[in-house]
Design an enzyme around this catalytic site. Structure first.
Site, short mmCIF file in Angstrom:
data_model
loop_
_atom_site.label_atom_id
_atom_site.label_comp_id
_atom_site.label_asym_id
_atom_site.label_seq_id
_atom_site.Cartn_x
_atom_site.Cartn_y
_atom_site.Cartn_z
N LYS A 289 19.96 37.52 35.15
CA LYS A 289 20.95 36.53 34.75
C LYS A 289 20.91 35.30 35.64
O LYS A 289 20.33 35.29 36.72
CB LYS A 289 22.35 37.16 34.73
CG LYS A 289 22.51 38.15 33.57
CD LYS A 289 23.93 38.64 33.41
CE LYS A 289 24.02 39.52 32.15
NZ LYS A 289 25.37 40.08 31.96
N ARG A 324 22.16 48.51 34.19
CA ARG A 324 21.53 48.03 32.95
C ARG A 324 20.51 46.94 33.29
O ARG A 324 20.87 45.86 33.73
CB ARG A 324 22.62 47.48 32.01
CG ARG A 324 22.14 47.03 30.65
CD ARG A 324 23.33 46.56 29.80
NE ARG A 324 22.91 46.16 28.47
CZ ARG A 324 22.51 44.95 28.12
NH1 ARG A 324 22.48 43.98 29.06
NH2 ARG A 324 22.14 44.68 26.90
#
Length: 347
Positions: A289, A324
């Site tokens: 991210k 994740r």
């Protein structure tokens, strides 16, 4: 559950140091995991006690603190920390768009992730990055359906999660053998989602987000990022309970990158133990991210895996967390080394 009152653990210890402190009464276990905390900040509304030794906790606060010490319920995901492999079945994912849009490629990637140590696979057919093109639930299911059916046939013992906020996709996926529904809207996007899932026995992930993927950048005003995320997620947990989803089926995701600035994401990551107030297993989704790029200076999302691994390890303080990630093999190695250093059980 009282989400006006929160206990924020601090002063984490691991291994022999944690065991000694627990025996001496100088620490309490954090979420049933490998960590113990020696100090706690008691928060009521906006008032904070300031960090104090656990031996000094007032009796009236013991029920709140005990909530933080209890092991989270596990649901349908195997015990212990797990690595969740991400399979984006979309042409416009921010980091690997199009790589798995063909069913045979997605199946091969999923099998490879399981061989590398993934305990869960998370399949998504709708990109939720800012500015992503919207798709209908039927289009989303067209991307997911065939891959899910093949995954279920080839990986009968693997936990399969579906990343969707649409009840139509949830219903189809559960019929096709999905084990977990992972909803970035925490069941707020589709009013049919909660009653549908209340009739099932699958695991459910509730993620924190304000607004929608299209508007979330406008909703980054927080009084305190840690307290606000826990309280807002707590309301969704309570709504799910009241709507018929048993607590042992729920997991929570603090929603890194969703309605949060890069700086807020890092502050929240540093304070993950506060999520223990919710009594749920935690999903940590920081993979590739922008927050990783902001710290490392790496503009290419696909090259952010080392930063992802470093950031994800913070979740292991909370015991059986689910990490994740896009790159499973490196994350599994990182978890094993962390466990060896901290004296925790192996993945």
């Amino acid at each position: 559950m009282d989400f006006i009152r929160l206990a924020e653990p601090a002063g984490l210890l691991y291994g022999l140091a944690a065991e000694d402190a627990l025996r001496a009464g100088n620490a309490l276990p954090l979420a049933g995991g490998p960590a113990a905390f020696t100090q706690v900040d008691l928060i009521e509304g906006t008032q904070r006690s300031g960090f104090m030794p656990v031996a000094s906790i007032p009796a009236a606060w013991l029920p709140v603190v005990q909530r933080v010490t209890q092991p989270p319920v596990s649901g349908t995901v195997p015990d212990g920390p797990q690595v969740m492999g991400i399979l984006n079945l979309t042409p416009d994912s921010f980091s690997d768009g199009g790589h798995h849009s063909r069913a045979e490629h997605a199946l091969a990637a999923g099998i490879r992730m399981v061989q590398q140590g993934a305990g869960v696979l998370d399949l998504g057919g709708e990109s939720t990055r800012p500015g992503a093109l919207s798709v209908t639930p039927r289009q989303e299911w067209e991307r997911i359906g065939g891959v899910l059916e093949q995954m279920r046939a080839h990986l009968p013992n693997t936990v399969l999660s579906i990343d969707t906020r649409n009840s139509f996709v949830m219903a189809q996926a559960l019929k096709a053998g999905a084990n977990v529904i992972n909803d970035v809207s925490a069941l707020m996007h589709d009013p049919e989602a909660l009653p549908l899932l209340a009739e099932q026995d699958c695991g459910v992930v509730l993620m924190h987000m304000r607004g929608t993927p299209e508007t979330m950048a406008q909703h980054t005003q927080y009084q305190d990022i840690g307290y606000d995320v826990v309280r807002e997620l707590g309301k969704r947990v309570q709504t799910a309970h009241e709507g018929g989803i048993s607590p042992d089926r729920l997991m929570i995701d603090p929603g890194f990158g969703f309605a949060k600035t890069a700086e807020q994401n890092m502050r929240l990551l540093a304070r993950l133990p506060i999520l223990a107030n919710l009594g749920c297993r935690v999903v940590v989704g920081v993979s590739r991210k922008r927050m990783i790029g902001a710290v490392t200076g790496e503009d290419n999302a696909a090259k952010r895996d080392p930063g992802t691994q470093a950031a994800s390890l913070a979740g292991l303080a909370l015991g059986p967390s689910v990490l994740r990630v896009h790159a499973v093999e490196g994350m599994v190695q990182a978890v094993k080394v962390w466990q060896a250093v901290h004296g925790a059980g192996r993945i």
